[in-house]
Design an enzyme around this catalytic site. Structure first.
Site, short mmCIF file in Angstrom:
data_model
loop_
_atom_site.label_atom_id
_atom_site.label_comp_id
_atom_site.label_asym_id
_atom_site.label_seq_id
_atom_site.Cartn_x
_atom_site.Cartn_y
_atom_site.Cartn_z
N ASP A 11 1.02 -1.24 0.09
CA ASP A 11 -0.12 0.11 -0.03
C ASP A 11 1.06 1.19 0.08
O ASP A 11 1.95 1.13 0.32
CB ASP A 11 -0.87 -0.01 1.14
CG ASP A 11 -1.97 1.39 1.21
OD1 ASP A 11 -2.37 1.54 0.27
OD2 ASP A 11 -1.91 2.05 2.14
N SER A 12 0.30 2.45 -0.09
CA SER A 12 1.04 3.53 -0.16
C SER A 12 1.46 3.76 1.13
O SER A 12 2.20 4.80 1.41
CB SER A 12 0.17 4.86 -0.90
OG SER A 12 -0.90 4.74 -0.07
N TYR A 43 -0.75 8.57 -2.49
CA TYR A 43 -0.75 8.56 -3.83
C TYR A 43 -1.96 9.26 -4.64
O TYR A 43 -1.87 9.55 -5.96
CB TYR A 43 -0.88 7.07 -4.15
CG TYR A 43 0.55 6.22 -4.20
CD1 TYR A 43 1.60 6.57 -3.37
CD2 TYR A 43 0.85 4.70 -4.81
CE1 TYR A 43 2.92 5.87 -3.38
CE2 TYR A 43 1.74 4.18 -4.68
CZ TYR A 43 2.86 4.59 -3.99
OH TYR A 43 3.89 4.03 -3.76
N GLY A 44 -2.79 9.16 -4.01
CA GLY A 44 -4.35 9.64 -4.41
C GLY A 44 -4.36 10.92 -5.25
O GLY A 44 -4.77 10.92 -6.63
N CYS A 74 -4.52 -1.51 -2.22
CA CYS A 74 -4.38 0.16 -2.24
C CYS A 74 -5.30 0.22 -3.46
O CYS A 74 -4.99 -0.16 -4.87
CB CYS A 74 -2.92 0.62 -2.63
SG CYS A 74 -2.83 2.44 -3.19
N ASN A 75 -6.50 0.84 -3.52
CA ASN A 75 -7.32 1.13 -4.74
C ASN A 75 -6.55 2.00 -5.67
O ASN A 75 -6.89 1.74 -6.98
CB ASN A 75 -8.63 1.90 -4.24
CG ASN A 75 -9.43 1.08 -3.32
OD1 ASN A 75 -10.22 0.34 -3.92
ND2 ASN A 75 -9.21 0.72 -2.05
N THR A 76 -5.99 3.12 -5.17
CA THR A 76 -5.38 3.91 -6.33
C THR A 76 -4.43 3.29 -6.94
O THR A 76 -4.36 3.35 -8.10
CB THR A 76 -4.54 5.14 -5.16
OG1 THR A 76 -5.55 5.53 -4.44
CG2 THR A 76 -4.18 6.25 -6.12
N GLU A 159 -2.90 9.41 7.70
CA GLU A 159 -1.40 9.21 7.73
C GLU A 159 -0.73 10.07 8.86
O GLU A 159 0.22 10.02 9.52
CB GLU A 159 -0.80 9.57 6.39
CG GLU A 159 -1.03 8.64 5.15
CD GLU A 159 -0.16 7.24 5.42
OE1 GLU A 159 0.96 7.37 5.44
OE2 GLU A 159 -0.62 6.08 5.31
N CYS A 193 -11.22 3.06 -0.43
CA CYS A 193 -9.58 3.46 -0.26
C CYS A 193 -9.27 2.62 1.03
O CYS A 193 -10.04 2.78 2.02
CB CYS A 193 -9.70 4.95 0.07
SG CYS A 193 -8.00 5.16 0.54
N THR A 194 -8.60 2.22 1.02
CA THR A 194 -7.90 1.06 2.28
C THR A 194 -7.45 1.86 3.41
O THR A 194 -7.50 1.30 4.65
CB THR A 194 -6.85 0.14 1.90
OG1 THR A 194 -5.57 0.77 1.26
CG2 THR A 194 -7.23 -0.79 0.79
N HIS A 195 -7.61 3.19 3.45
CA HIS A 195 -7.21 4.19 4.56
C HIS A 195 -8.60 4.28 5.32
O HIS A 195 -8.60 4.65 6.29
CB HIS A 195 -6.62 5.52 4.14
CG HIS A 195 -5.32 5.21 3.95
ND1 HIS A 195 -4.57 4.81 2.77
CD2 HIS A 195 -4.13 5.94 4.59
CE1 HIS A 195 -3.15 5.05 2.89
NE2 HIS A 195 -3.14 5.59 3.91
N1 DGL Z 1 -4.90 3.42 0.71
C1 DGL Z 1 -5.01 3.79 -0.59
C2 DGL Z 1 -6.22 3.47 -1.44
O1 DGL Z 1 -6.81 2.52 -1.25
C3 DGL Z 1 -4.25 4.90 -1.31
C4 DGL Z 1 -4.36 6.25 -0.65
C5 DGL Z 1 -3.36 7.31 -0.99
O2 DGL Z 1 -2.15 6.91 -0.93
O3 DGL Z 1 -3.63 8.27 -1.44
O4 DGL Z 1 -6.65 4.21 -2.49
#
Ligand code: DGL
Length: 280
Positions: A11-12, A43-44, A74-76, A159, A193-195
């Site tokens: 993941d990011s 990353y988004g 990570c979805n992104t 974060e 988003c996994t966050h």
């Molecule tokens: N956790 C990530 C996701 O699922 C990335 C979030 C990010 O780094 O912007 O998209």
């Protein structure tokens, strides 16, 4: 035959831990390497090429550590890099290895939950702009209408450990309001988003009680378990010792502190230096 090695989870940053936690609960027998690219999160807001190059670089590191199977938790990265890695890079660099994402397992089952066929997706800007959820849900459930809302402040809140703060209330309320204003029939909400599962308490506070909340951890864990049952050749190259190694591209001490709160156990990570992080 390849030497069995841990399953890589990428993941990011910390978000992938929400998925990893469920994967490990469901499949405790395997070894895992978790890699968080915290130094370059989020990353988004980044462009397609950057996300692709960062993700590929991290996947290569996991391959170098022996991983035969990598999950982009990570979805992104799943939205912006997975297809290119699967179709262009793997055949050249590692034809027998596999990289899986989190969007497809989620979109495959979303139709089981909605009765109104109005589904909301909260995600990073990168994921929203990619239209991945809209395109994938349309393939499996053409009758479903997807309403998306980017929540650019949510990943930085997580974060920076501000997800329990009043600032988080403001942004959760704001973005949920923007999503629900698009349709008053949304009955299923995907945390794309996994966050975001870290913000679940706040999200529930501002979400009408009739809206179901889908977070991906369990969905992805079940999907990985089924994948390993269907692909015995991959299952055979996943080592089984129940061990986990954590790597972060940022400070290991900071990662250990936050990941421990989050996973509810002591975490000892190692710092991983990526060439392109040096000097950034
Ligand atoms: N956790 C990530 C996701 O699922 C990335 C979030 C990010 O780094 O912007 O998209």
């Amino acid at each position: 035959m390849q030497t069995p090695a841990p399953i890589g989870v990428f993941d990011s940053g910390y978000g992938g831990l929400t998925v990893f936690r469920e994967i490990r609960a469901k499949l405790p027998q395997y070894d895992y390497i978790y890699l968080g690219d915290n130094a370059r999160a989020p990353y988004g807001p980044r462009d397609f090429d950057t996300i692709y190059h960062y993700t590929l670089e991290c996947v290569r590191h996991l391959f170098d550590m022996g991983c035969q199977l990598v999950v982009l938790a990570c979805n992104t990265a799943s939205a912006k890099a997975l297809r290119t890695i699967q179709q262009q890079d793997l055949p050249k660099i590692a034809p027998n290895r596999r990289v899986l994402g989190v969007i497809r397992p989620t979109t495959e089952i979303v139709g089981k939950f909605t009765k109104t066929n109005h589904v909301g997706v909260l995600a990073t800007r990168g994921t929203v702009v990619s239209q991945s959820y809209v395109i994938e849900i349309e393939k499996f459930f053409p009758k479903i209408k997807v309403f998306q809302q980017a929540c650019p402040m949510w990943v930085p809140l997580v974060e920076n450990n501000e997800h329990e703060s009043e600032g988080a209330d403001y942004f959760v309320k704001k973005n949920l309001g923007e999503l629900l204003a698009q349709s008053d029939q949304i009955d299923t909400l995907v945390l794309g988003c996994t966050h975001y599962p870290l913000l679940t308490n706040k999200i529930r506070q501002y979400l009408p009680a009739n809206v179901q909340l889908l977070s991906q951890g369990e969905i992805v864990a079940n999907s990985l378990s089924e994948y390993l049952h269907r692909h015995l050749e991959m299952e055979a190259v996943c080592s089984k010792g129940g061990k986990v190694n954590y790597f972060t591209t940022e400070s290991a001490a900071e990662f250990d502190r936050k990941a421990a709160i989050f996973l509810g156990e002591a975490v000892r990570s190692e710092h991983l230096t990526l060439v392109s992080v040096v000097g950034e």
